[in-house]
Every structure is written in C-alpha cells, then in structure tokens.
Design an enzyme around this catalytic site. Structure first.
Site: not given
Length: 325
Positions: A189, A196
């Site tokens: 993550k 991102e």
C-alpha cells in the site's frame, strides 16, 4: 461473520456499512460518541469503549482498526492486547509504517493474538465502489477472514480479466490480495501511494501547461485558448491516460474551471516519504516519485495551478481538505 470496527471516520464508517450490507454483524466504537450512535441506528451494535466492544464480540474475536497511523493506533493496539485473548485477531486497516507491523505482530504473537496489516484503498467512495485490499499476515488467519475481505473488495466488476492468469490466485482479480507475511500489506500500500503521488503530479503539471498555453508572454500566433474541462473529459474516453484520477480531475474542472476555491497547499500523509526511504534502502532510483514528493513540499511555499489540480484530486478520492494557512 461478526467483527469489531474501531474508528468511524471517512473510511471506517463506510467499511462497517459495506460489511453490514453484505450480511456481516458489526460492533463499532469511535471516540466521537455520535459517530457510534449513527452506525447503531443503521444496524450496528454501538460500544461505549474498547472494553465494551470486546465484551460484545464472540471468540475468536476480530477487531478492525481504522485510525490515524502513529500514536493513536499504537495506543489502541496496546489497549486491545490487554483485552483480547489467544486466538483473537487485530487488523490495522490504516496507513501504518510496515516495519511497525512486523514489531507489533511479534509482540502480539507472544500473547497468542494474531495481527494482520491491511492496506486499504478506496477513499470516501469505498462504500459504493468497494475497497482494494493488500493484506499481510498468516495464511490461515487470512483464509479464515476471507468472507470479510471478499465483502469489502470491489469484485471483478466490468474490468476484463487479464490474459494468462489461468491457475493463479483468483483473489487479486476480485480486488484483494494476500501480499505476504506481516508488513507486506502495508508495504504494498505504501508503494501504491508513492506511485499515486507521481501519477497525480504528472496530470497536474500537464494541465498547468495546458492552462498557460494562452499566456501573453507567448507570441500571439502561438497562443492557444484551451478548455481544460473538455480536454479532461475527452481524455477519459479511450485515451491511454484514462484513470480514476483523471475522472476526479475532469469533475473538478467541470465544476470550477479555474479552481479558485483551492489554494494549492498540498499535504502529504507519510507514505510518499516512506516509499523514498524504501527506495534508498534498496538502492532503487525513484526520480519521478522523489520529484512528486518535493513538489508537495514546495506547494506549501508558493502555489501554482498544478497544485490546485492536486488538491482537487485529493479532495475527490479521499475527502482531504486543504490545511489552513
């Protein structure tokens, strides 16, 4: 299945709602009593404290934490460790540092308590779209709690299957992954969030260039008056940069073309820094991700249209409000 949910903020409350919609029983607690009572009116069992929540759960108990990374999460895990029994499980669904997961799991293992780190992506849209889950922990515990993860995950939806995956683990195709042992879930993550940053920065800079294509500093014959909202919209349909981030950008520009309500002050929540720490430890070059993080630092001193685009995307997917100056 029955599960306790601790932390009913932007994501925690909707995690409970999605689980209840799929037939699971949720016992919920939040330091904000009204948040607990709201979920209680929707079918959850509200608890007044962690001790009360644990008492309402049937062994083997499972408690999912959706709290800010750091001291708040550490305190909750320490308290739960004294309330739970051997065979119970604590899940951290927040954005904790992956090395902390390894240390926590070792401490809890001494008490016979299981620990899973679950990187959770989906933001404020998870109730509707589902949550992409990246799980770290013991195989048998992950397998036992599969109904929980399957209910939260988005499912295959209308995304075509990836070719050549025959015989592979079917769970990633449903939107959830057992990434490996403790720490692996939050590590995956963490890298997801670092990527991102880079994707958001690329979109933001591109739209900044488009916005300034008509600047008076350019020769008159080279000036272009471009409609950014329309460009974002056409790129959503068939272009190679189609993405949810582009969807959010298009929505923000359609609502407010100049993004005047955004200051361009862009926060970072830690995962981008941790991603670069991992890159340094592994001696892996990460020029784009480094630049994206440094751009956020710079945004707090001087703001451009690119930073307003970043702020708009962060608000769109995660409900992140700009910090006050």
């Amino acid at each position: 299945m029955q599960i306790g949910i601790v932390g009913l903020g932007r994501m925690g409350a909707n995690i409970a709602r999605r689980l209840m919609q799929n037939g699971h029983e949720c016992v919920v607690f939040d330091a904000n009593l009204e948040a607990s009572l709201t979920l209680g009116r929707e079918g959850a069992k509200s608890a007044a404290a962690l001790q009360d929540l644990v008492k309402r759960l049937k062994p083997p108990r499972t408690v999912w934490l959706m709290l800010p990374a750091g001291a708040v999460t550490e305190k909750a895990i320490a308290e739960l460790a004294g309330l739970l029994a051997a065979g119970d499980t604590i899940i951290d669904g927040g954005n904790s540092f992956w090395k902390d997961d390894i240390a926590r799991a070792a401490r809890l293992r001494e008490r016979g308590i299981h620990y899973l780190d679950v990187g959770t992506s989906g933001g404020v849209w998870g109730l509707e779209r589902g949550y992409c889950l990246m799980i770290g922990g013991e195989n048998d515990v992950v397998a036992r709690l599969d109904p929980i993860f399957r209910a939260l995950a988005p499912g295959a939806g209308d995304i075509p299957p990836t070719p050549h995956r025959d015989g592979r683990d079917p769970r990633p195709g449903q939107g959830y992954l057992h990434a490996g042992p403790n720490g692996a879930g939050h590590f995956v993550k963490m890298i997801h969030n670092g990527i991102e940053y880079g994707m958001m920065q690329a979109l933001a800079e591109g739209f900044d260039i488009l916005k300034h294509a008509g600047d008076e500093t350019l020769p008159a014959e080279h000036r272009l008056d471009l409609n950014l909202a329309d460009i974002a919209e056409v790129w959503r349909r068939g272009s190679v940069v189609t993405s949810w981030l582009l969807d959010l950008t298009a929505a923000a520009l359609a609502e407010e073309g100049d993004l005047a309500s955004y200051s361009g002050h862009v926060a970072d929540s830690g995962e981008g820094r941790w991603t670069l720490m991992a890159a340094i430890e592994e001696a892996v070059p990460a020029e784009v991700l480094s630049a994206a993080l440094y751009a956020r630092f710079r945004s707090r001193q001087d703001h451009t249209f690119a930073e307003k685009i970043l702020s708009a995307m962060r608000k769109g997917f995660g409900g992140h409000q700009e910090p006050r100056a």
